[in-house]
Write a protein that holds these residues in place. Sequence first.
Motif, PDB file in Angstrom:
ATOM      1  N   TYR A  32      -8.171  26.886  32.497  1.00 22.09           N
ATOM      2  CA  TYR A  32      -7.940  27.964  31.542  1.00 22.09           C
ATOM      3  C   TYR A  32      -9.028  27.916  30.486  1.00 22.09           C
ATOM      4  O   TYR A  32      -9.740  26.904  30.344  1.00 22.09           O
ATOM      5  N   TYR A  33      -9.167  29.008  29.762  1.00 24.13           N
ATOM      6  CA  TYR A  33     -10.208  29.071  28.749  1.00 24.13           C
ATOM      7  C   TYR A  33      -9.966  28.020  27.667  1.00 24.13           C
ATOM      8  O   TYR A  33      -8.845  27.847  27.196  1.00 24.13           O
ATOM      9  N   LEU A  34     -11.033  27.323  27.315  1.00 22.93           N
ATOM     10  CA  LEU A  34     -11.021  26.275  26.291  1.00 22.93           C
ATOM     11  C   LEU A  34     -10.176  25.074  26.708  1.00 22.93           C
ATOM     12  O   LEU A  34      -9.586  24.402  25.862  1.00 22.93           O
ATOM     13  N   ASP A  35     -10.110  24.812  28.020  1.00 25.65           N
ATOM     14  CA  ASP A  35      -9.396  23.623  28.480  1.00 25.65           C
ATOM     15  C   ASP A  35     -10.233  22.357  28.345  1.00 25.65           C
ATOM     16  O   ASP A  35      -9.760  21.253  28.621  1.00 25.65           O
ATOM     17  N   GLY A  36     -11.488  22.499  27.917  1.00 21.83           N
ATOM     18  CA  GLY A  36     -12.349  21.340  27.725  1.00 21.83           C
ATOM     19  C   GLY A  36     -13.054  20.890  28.984  1.00 21.83           C
ATOM     20  O   GLY A  36     -13.856  19.946  28.931  1.00 21.83           O
ATOM     21  N   LYS A  37     -12.801  21.551  30.121  1.00 27.26           N
ATOM     22  CA  LYS A  37     -13.393  21.126  31.393  1.00 27.26           C
ATOM     23  C   LYS A  37     -14.090  22.263  32.130  1.00 27.26           C
ATOM     24  O   LYS A  37     -15.095  22.054  32.793  1.00 27.26           O
ATOM     25  N   SER A  38     -13.559  23.468  32.032  1.00 27.73           N
ATOM     26  CA  SER A  38     -14.099  24.576  32.816  1.00 27.73           C
ATOM     27  C   SER A  38     -15.393  25.092  32.198  1.00 27.73           C
ATOM     28  O   SER A  38     -15.646  24.900  31.003  1.00 27.73           O
ATOM     29  N   PRO A  39     -16.216  25.778  32.998  1.00 31.17           N
ATOM     30  CA  PRO A  39     -17.494  26.301  32.476  1.00 31.17           C
ATOM     31  C   PRO A  39     -17.358  27.619  31.723  1.00 31.17           C
ATOM     32  O   PRO A  39     -18.365  28.230  31.375  1.00 31.17           O
ATOM     33  N   LEU A  40     -16.151  28.076  31.460  1.00 31.92           N
ATOM     34  CA  LEU A  40     -15.944  29.339  30.749  1.00 31.92           C
ATOM     35  C   LEU A  40     -16.480  29.215  29.324  1.00 31.92           C
ATOM     36  O   LEU A  40     -16.235  28.220  28.635  1.00 31.92           O
ATOM     37  N   THR A  41     -17.210  30.247  28.868  1.00 33.40           N
ATOM     38  CA  THR A  41     -17.889  30.169  27.583  1.00 33.40           C
ATOM     39  C   THR A  41     -17.478  31.313  26.664  1.00 33.40           C
ATOM     40  O   THR A  41     -16.893  32.309  27.099  1.00 33.40           O
ATOM     41  N   LYS A  42     -17.836  31.177  25.400  1.00 30.86           N
ATOM     42  CA  LYS A  42     -17.492  32.188  24.401  1.00 30.86           C
ATOM     43  C   LYS A  42     -18.148  33.530  24.718  1.00 30.86           C
ATOM     44  O   LYS A  42     -17.622  34.588  24.366  1.00 30.86           O
ATOM     45  N   ASP A  43     -19.309  33.505  25.385  1.00 28.02           N
ATOM     46  CA  ASP A  43     -19.987  34.753  25.745  1.00 28.02           C
ATOM     47  C   ASP A  43     -19.151  35.593  26.704  1.00 28.02           C
ATOM     48  O   ASP A  43     -19.405  36.800  26.847  1.00 28.02           O
ATOM     49  N   GLU A  44     -18.167  34.978  27.356  1.00 29.47           N
ATOM     50  CA  GLU A  44     -17.334  35.689  28.324  1.00 29.47           C
ATOM     51  C   GLU A  44     -16.007  36.147  27.728  1.00 29.47           C
ATOM     52  O   GLU A  44     -15.162  36.680  28.441  1.00 29.47           O
ATOM     53  N   GLU A  45     -15.837  35.961  26.403  1.00 31.37           N
ATOM     54  CA  GLU A  45     -14.592  36.388  25.763  1.00 31.37           C
ATOM     55  C   GLU A  45     -14.436  37.898  25.823  1.00 31.37           C
ATOM     56  O   GLU A  45     -15.362  38.644  25.497  1.00 31.37           O
ATOM     57  N   ILE A  46     -13.254  38.329  26.232  1.00 31.68           N
ATOM     58  CA  ILE A  46     -12.952  39.759  26.217  1.00 31.68           C
ATOM     59  C   ILE A  46     -12.383  40.166  24.857  1.00 31.68           C
ATOM     60  O   ILE A  46     -12.517  41.304  24.427  1.00 31.68           O
ATOM     61  N   HIS A  47     -11.748  39.216  24.188  1.00 29.88           N
ATOM     62  CA  HIS A  47     -11.324  39.305  22.791  1.00 29.88           C
ATOM     63  C   HIS A  47     -10.912  37.916  22.364  1.00 29.88           C
ATOM     64  O   HIS A  47     -11.146  36.947  23.098  1.00 29.88           O
ATOM     65  N   SER A  48     -10.316  37.773  21.206  1.00 33.35           N
ATOM     66  CA  SER A  48     -10.074  36.435  20.642  1.00 33.35           C
ATOM     67  C   SER A  48      -9.040  35.620  21.395  1.00 33.35           C
ATOM     68  O   SER A  48      -8.874  34.434  21.125  1.00 33.35           O
ATOM     69  N   TRP A  49      -8.340  36.228  22.370  1.00 34.46           N
ATOM     70  CA  TRP A  49      -7.287  35.499  23.080  1.00 34.46           C
ATOM     71  C   TRP A  49      -7.729  34.928  24.421  1.00 34.46           C
ATOM     72  O   TRP A  49      -6.962  34.202  25.054  1.00 34.46           O
TER      73      TRP A  49
END
Length: 764
Positions: A369-386
Motif C-alpha cells: 500500500y502507499y507509504l508502507d515503507g517498502k513499495s516503490p510508490l512515490t509522491k509523484d504518483e499521488e492522485i490526491h492526499s489520500w
Amino acid sequence: MDVRALLSRAARVALVSAAFTTLMQAESYWSRAGANASFAHRVGFLAALPLLQWRSVVAAAVLGLVVASLSRSRSGRALAVAAFALVHALIAFDQTAFRLFGEHMALAQTEGGWRELSSSLPALFGSAFTAGGGMLVANLALAAACTWWVARVLGGELRAEWPARRWLAGSALYTVAAIPAVLLINAHHLDEFPLHALFRGDVVSMPTTTGGIVPRAALERLRDSTWRDDPAAPAAEAAADHVRAAEHRPNVLLIVLESVGSEQLLPGGAFASAVTPHLASRASDAIVLPDLYSFYPATTRAHVPLMTGGRTITWGSVNDEILHPLRAPTFVSAMRDAGYRTGLFAAPDLRFGSLADFYRTMPWDTIVYYLDGKSPLTKDEEIHSWGVNEDAVRPLAVSWVDSVHRTGRPFFLEFHTIATHYPYGTWGGDAGPARGDDDHSRYLNSLHYTDAALDRLFADLDRRGLLRNTIVAITGDHGEGFAEYHANNYLHRNAIWEENVRNFLVVLTPGVHTGITLRRLGTHGDVMPTVLALAGLRTPEVPGQDLLSPWYAPRIAYFYKDVSPAQTGLRDGRWKFIARRDGSGAQLYDLATDSTEQHNVASSHPTRVAEYRELAAAWYVQANDDYTSRIAGWDTTGRYRITRRNIADMAPPQLRVGHFTGQPGEGFVATPVVAPNDRIYVVNRWGFLPGDVPVRIVIVSPSHRVYDTEETIMSDWDTSWYHPPLDRAKEPGRWSVSVWRGGTRLASTSFVVSTKHLASLRTR
C-alpha cells in the motif's frame, strides 16, 4: 512587567481571540447551520451570535492569561505566539469541518486517535484545503494577521490600554446580555468553543432495553411478512451453479471501491454507461446485487465485517481491537487454507484508520500500500492526499499475479482503490463525463477514471489468459452523499441514509453470460461466503450467508454511526428504521413507496418502531460482544464486556497494572509482579462514560504510604493509562491500586514488588 500591564496584554489578546472565534462561528452558521433559514432569520441570528460565545470568551480569557504570562521573556514570547497561531489555525480548520459535517472538529473522527495522527494529518489537510478552498485560505490569512498583532502587543509595540474599570464594566454588560440569549436561542452547537470537541467523544448512551440476550436467529429474522424473494432468484442461482462448475479452484479478485455505494455505482439498479462505461459493457457477464448494506459508513469499520464474514465492532474506537488477531475465520485465512496465495494491493495509505494494522493480523503473503515503507510508490504518483493513482498500483499487483501463476497455485487478490475518496481525483488526462468543478462533478469524473483503471487491470489479466478463470467480485466500502436527497448530507460518515450505507456486490463471470440483477437483501458480511461458494470452496462458520444459494433466507440488515448524533438503524424488508443511539428521534420509512427516505411514518407505526428500537440496541451490544470475545490476547489489555443492563450508565472499569512492550501487536501487558526499579502503568478499560468523568487513582504501598492523583477521564477514552510517580526503588511487598469517583470505589487491584523479578528480561 507589573500585574496591571500583564492583565492589559491578556485582555487585548483575549479580545482579538474572541473576535476571531466569533467570526469563524458566524461563517459556520451562514454556510451550514442556518443555510436553510430565511435571510432575515440568518441576519437576526448573526446579530445575537456574539452573545452566545461565552465559552469562547472564557477560553479566550484563559488563552490571553497564558500567552501574556509566557511573554515575560524572549523565548516565552516565541512560544506564546506559536501557541496563539496554532490555536487559531485549528479554529479556522474547524470552520471547514463544521461546514462539511455540521459538528465541530473532533479527534474521535479518526479511528486511531492520537496514535495515528502523524499519518492522518497530511491526508486530512489535503481534504480540508480542497473543501475549504478560498475561504479556508482567507481564514488562515486572518489568523496570521491576528497572530502578527498579538506578537506586536506582546513585544510592547502597541501600548494603548483601557482602564481596568472599562474591562470590568464591559464584561458585566456582556454577561447580563448573554444570559437571555443563551437561554432563548437555538445555538446549533455554535455556543460551544470550536476546539472543545477535539478532546470529547459522543456522550450519548444506549437505551436501557427490556430484554436479555436475543438469539442471533431472532435478531436476523425478517419481521416484514410482505417481503418476497426476487423473481430473478432461480436464474441467479443457476448462473452461480454454472460458475462453480466452470473451473476447479478459480482465481479470486476482490475489488473494494473507496467511497462508492449502490446509489453511486448503480443508480436505479444499473450501471450508468456515461460514468462507468467499461463496467457497463460487462453487465451481460455479471450478477449484480444492489441491496447490500454497509455496517458503518466509513472505511475501516466497513472492511472489518467484509473480511470477517459479518463480525464487527460497534462500541468506541476500534483502534485497540483491530491490533489483535481474531480467533475466528477471515476471508484471507479461508483462502489460504484452500491453498491460495494471498495478496493485498491498495492505492490508499492504509495507516489511516489503523486499517493496515487490521490487515496485518491476517495471513497475507503480500501486502502493498502507499507509504508502507517498502513499495516503490512515490509522491509523484499521488492522485490526491489520500493515496496514489490506481494505475501506479496495478503493475505491482499484476507482477505479483505473474509470480503466483508460475507456482501453479491460484491467487486471491484484493485490490483497493482511492480515486473516489474526497477530494476526488483523476489521472493521466482521463476525461470524465462531468464538466463542473463542484464536488459531485469531480466525484463522477473520479469514478469514470476508476472504471477505466479497472478495465486496464482486467485487460492485463486477459492478456495472460487468467481472466477467464478468475472470479471478479466488486463491492464498495460505503456510499457518499452530495445533499441530493437530504440537506447537509455530504461525504459519508455523518449519516446512515440509503446513499451512505446501501452498498452492492457485482460478480463478473466471464464466459457465463448472466446479465442478472438480483434484489436480495444482504450485508458486507455476506460477501465472503458468497464468493467462497462461487469458487467451490468450503465456507467456515461466519454470520454471513451465500446470497446466491437456494437456501438463502432474507435477514434484517443492521447499521450504525457514532458521529454526533450517534445513530443505529436497520433494514427489514421494505422498512428502514433509524434512531439516535439512545432510542430517541425514531424515523421509519417505507422504501417500497419512499426510496429516498423523505416521509417519516414512525408515528403511524408505534409497535413496529418499539420492536425495531429493541432489536437495534440488542444487535449493537451483541455484535460487539461476539467480536471482542474472539480477539486473541484481548484479556491482556483489560477487555470489557458490554452488557445491556449497564448500557445507560457508567460501568466500572477493568483495572490492570503492567507495562508496555515493543512487541508488534502486543501493546500493554498486565504484570502482577514487578521489580523495584521497574516502570509501571495503571490501565483502565472503560465501558460506558456518560461524559467527562473526574476520578482519583489511589496507590498504597505495603507500608501504607499513599499516592493520590486526580484525573479526568474524557468521554472518548475507552482506554486510559496513567504512569504513577512512584519512587524509583519501590519497597517490596503487595501494593494496592484503586479508582474512585467521589466517595465510591469503582475498581481495585494489586501488584507485588519483588527483588527476584528481573525487569531487564522484558522488552520495552
